[in-house]
Scaffold this active site. Structure first.
Site, PDB file in Angstrom:
ATOM      1  N   ASN A   1      23.726  27.082  39.677  1.00  0.00           N
ATOM      2  CA  ASN A   1      24.592  25.954  39.980  1.00  0.00           C
ATOM      3  C   ASN A   1      23.693  24.741  40.227  1.00  0.00           C
ATOM      4  O   ASN A   1      22.466  24.838  40.091  1.00  0.00           O
ATOM      5  CB  ASN A   1      25.536  26.253  41.160  1.00  0.00           C
ATOM      6  CG  ASN A   1      24.792  26.563  42.452  1.00  0.00           C
ATOM      7  OD1 ASN A   1      23.679  26.091  42.693  1.00  0.00           O
ATOM      8  ND2 ASN A   1      25.416  27.357  43.311  1.00  0.00           N
TER       9      ASN A   1
ATOM     10  N   GLY B   1      32.685  20.815  35.995  1.00  0.00           N
ATOM     11  CA  GLY B   1      32.472  21.632  34.812  1.00  0.00           C
ATOM     12  C   GLY B   1      31.090  22.227  34.708  1.00  0.00           C
ATOM     13  O   GLY B   1      30.482  22.624  35.706  1.00  0.00           O
TER      14      GLY B   1
ATOM     15  N   GLN C   1      21.723  33.409  44.746  1.00  0.00           N
ATOM     16  CA  GLN C   1      21.443  33.385  46.177  1.00  0.00           C
ATOM     17  C   GLN C   1      20.033  33.848  46.528  1.00  0.00           C
ATOM     18  O   GLN C   1      19.507  33.485  47.582  1.00  0.00           O
ATOM     19  CB  GLN C   1      22.449  34.269  46.931  1.00  0.00           C
ATOM     20  CG  GLN C   1      23.900  33.834  46.804  1.00  0.00           C
ATOM     21  CD  GLN C   1      24.637  34.660  45.782  1.00  0.00           C
ATOM     22  OE1 GLN C   1      24.064  35.050  44.767  1.00  0.00           O
ATOM     23  NE2 GLN C   1      25.913  34.917  46.024  1.00  0.00           N
TER      24      GLN C   1
ATOM     25  N   ASP D   1      32.922  41.955  50.755  1.00  0.00           N
ATOM     26  CA  ASP D   1      32.980  40.565  51.207  1.00  0.00           C
ATOM     27  C   ASP D   1      33.890  40.441  52.427  1.00  0.00           C
ATOM     28  O   ASP D   1      35.017  40.945  52.430  1.00  0.00           O
ATOM     29  CB  ASP D   1      33.534  39.665  50.097  1.00  0.00           C
ATOM     30  CG  ASP D   1      32.597  39.555  48.902  1.00  0.00           C
ATOM     31  OD1 ASP D   1      31.420  39.910  49.050  1.00  0.00           O
ATOM     32  OD2 ASP D   1      33.058  39.111  47.841  1.00  0.00           O
TER      33      ASP D   1
ATOM     34  N   ASP E   1      30.687  33.848  39.331  1.00  0.00           N
ATOM     35  CA  ASP E   1      30.607  35.161  38.687  1.00  0.00           C
ATOM     36  C   ASP E   1      31.652  35.285  37.581  1.00  0.00           C
ATOM     37  O   ASP E   1      31.384  35.851  36.516  1.00  0.00           O
ATOM     38  CB  ASP E   1      30.810  36.266  39.719  1.00  0.00           C
ATOM     39  CG  ASP E   1      29.750  36.261  40.814  1.00  0.00           C
ATOM     40  OD1 ASP E   1      28.637  35.779  40.557  1.00  0.00           O
ATOM     41  OD2 ASP E   1      30.049  36.728  41.925  1.00  0.00           O
TER      42      ASP E   1
END
Length: 337
Positions: free
Chosen positions: A195, A228, A172, A12, A257
């Site tokens: 998400n 949350g 992703q 990253d 993650d």
């Protein structure tokens, strides 16, 4: 329960922009975007969704099997993962390509713009999950994380053939997967992770309503940042779990993650979905407070304190025996410089 975690292994590159992306993007000029953001900082860290989740599970005392492809530069990273309790024997190491790169810029509102270079990840499609299971022993669950699309489809189909429960976590890669691929990865999953944005993208790309998705999975877990987590199962009321609050948010990369690692650890211990999600939320906050997806220090006493403050002392007492049982191991897994 032995858990195999499939997906990306990456390095990253994390940058911070001292402003708001929204103030630089013109709504009436989105068809011709040409932007450059001057970042204040650059952090280079180990990452990749599969590696992040596997390391979280390892730090909680499990021995997850990491299944993915890395590059010729993987040796030092592999040693780090093994020291964290991760079985790396199933990682395919390319002889020609470098480990994948994730380049991400975060603004002051925790919004992110990111680019992912696959590199050696393209070779993940050559990994046979059946061979992994034969070497590692019976698998209780396979997580299908963001990876080379062909690898995601192959691992899902192999898990079905082996009758091993699987969790779908396309994240992703939803932007890359076609309709048939999304449906293949999701259909029959014991758990589906998204998400909020990914939940909408999934229904759009799959051509299914939310109800039709719930018809096809066991439990759908949607993370909602500071709001949350929502856990949905067909025919049951929506279960909402509050986030563990923090006053020191630093960098959101890897937060999801960490949640998955905590949740899946709870599942492996036969905890309720609510308790597993609470552990996941606590781990997520640890990552939110650090730069890098794997740099957090997991201290059982601190974790239980946070859980007690967020969910009550009775919940902390219920988790204490399990977390204390792995405390000795966790104490030796602090990240090095």
């Amino acid at each position: 329960m032995r858990i195999a975690v499939t997906g990306s292994i990456a390095t990253d590159h994390l940058m911070a922009f001292p402003g708001k992306f929204a103030e630089q993007i013109l709504a009436d000029s989105l068809e011709r975007v040409s932007l450059s953001f001057l970042a204040d900082s650059l952090e280079v860290r180990r990452g990749g969704v599969a590696a992040n989740i596997a390391l979280g599970l390892g730090r909680l005392g499990l021995t997850p099997v990491l299944v993915g492809a890395a590059g010729v530069d993987f040796a030092e990273y592999a040693a780090w993962l093994r020291a964290g309790g991760v079985d790396t024997d199933a990682v395919r190491v390319s002889t020609t390509l470098h480990t994948a790169r994730f380049v991400c810029t975060t603004d002051t509102e925790q919004n992110q713009i990111a680019t992912f270079y696959a590199g050696a990840m393209a070779e993940a499609r050559d990994i046979d999950l059946a061979e992994v299971a034969e070497r590692a022993g019976p698998l209780g669950l396979v997580l299908i994380g963001a990876d080379d699309p062909a690898a995601m489809v192959r691992h899902t189909e192999t898990a079905r053939r082996l009758a091993v429960p699987f969790a779908a976590d396309p994240s992703q890669q939803l932007a890359r997967l076609g309709r048939d691929e999304v449906r293949t990865v999701v259909e029959g999953a014991a758990y589906l992770f998204t998400n909020e944005y990914e939940a909408a993208l999934l229904t759009d790309h799959a051509g299914w309503s939310e109800a039709e998705v719930l018809d096809r999975v066991g439990t759908w877990i949607t993370t909602r940042g500071a709001d949350g987590v929502e856990i949905r199962t067909q025919g049951a009321p929506v279960l909402r779990v509050a986030a563990v609050p923090t006053g020191d948010a630093v960098e959101p990369t890897g937060v999801g993650d960490a949640f998955r690692a905590g949740f899946l650890a709870g599942v492996s211990w036969d905890w309720s979905h609510e308790r597993a999600a609470r552990l996941g939320c606590a781990l997520a906050t640890l990552v939110l407070e650090s730069v890098g997806t794997q740099e957090y220090r997991l201290d059982p006493a601190d974790l239980l304190r946070r859980i007690g403050e967020a969910y009550g002392p009775a919940e902390a007492r219920a988790m204490e025996p399990r977390l204390s049982a792995v405390a000795a191991g966790l104490a030796g897994l602090a990240p090095s410089a």
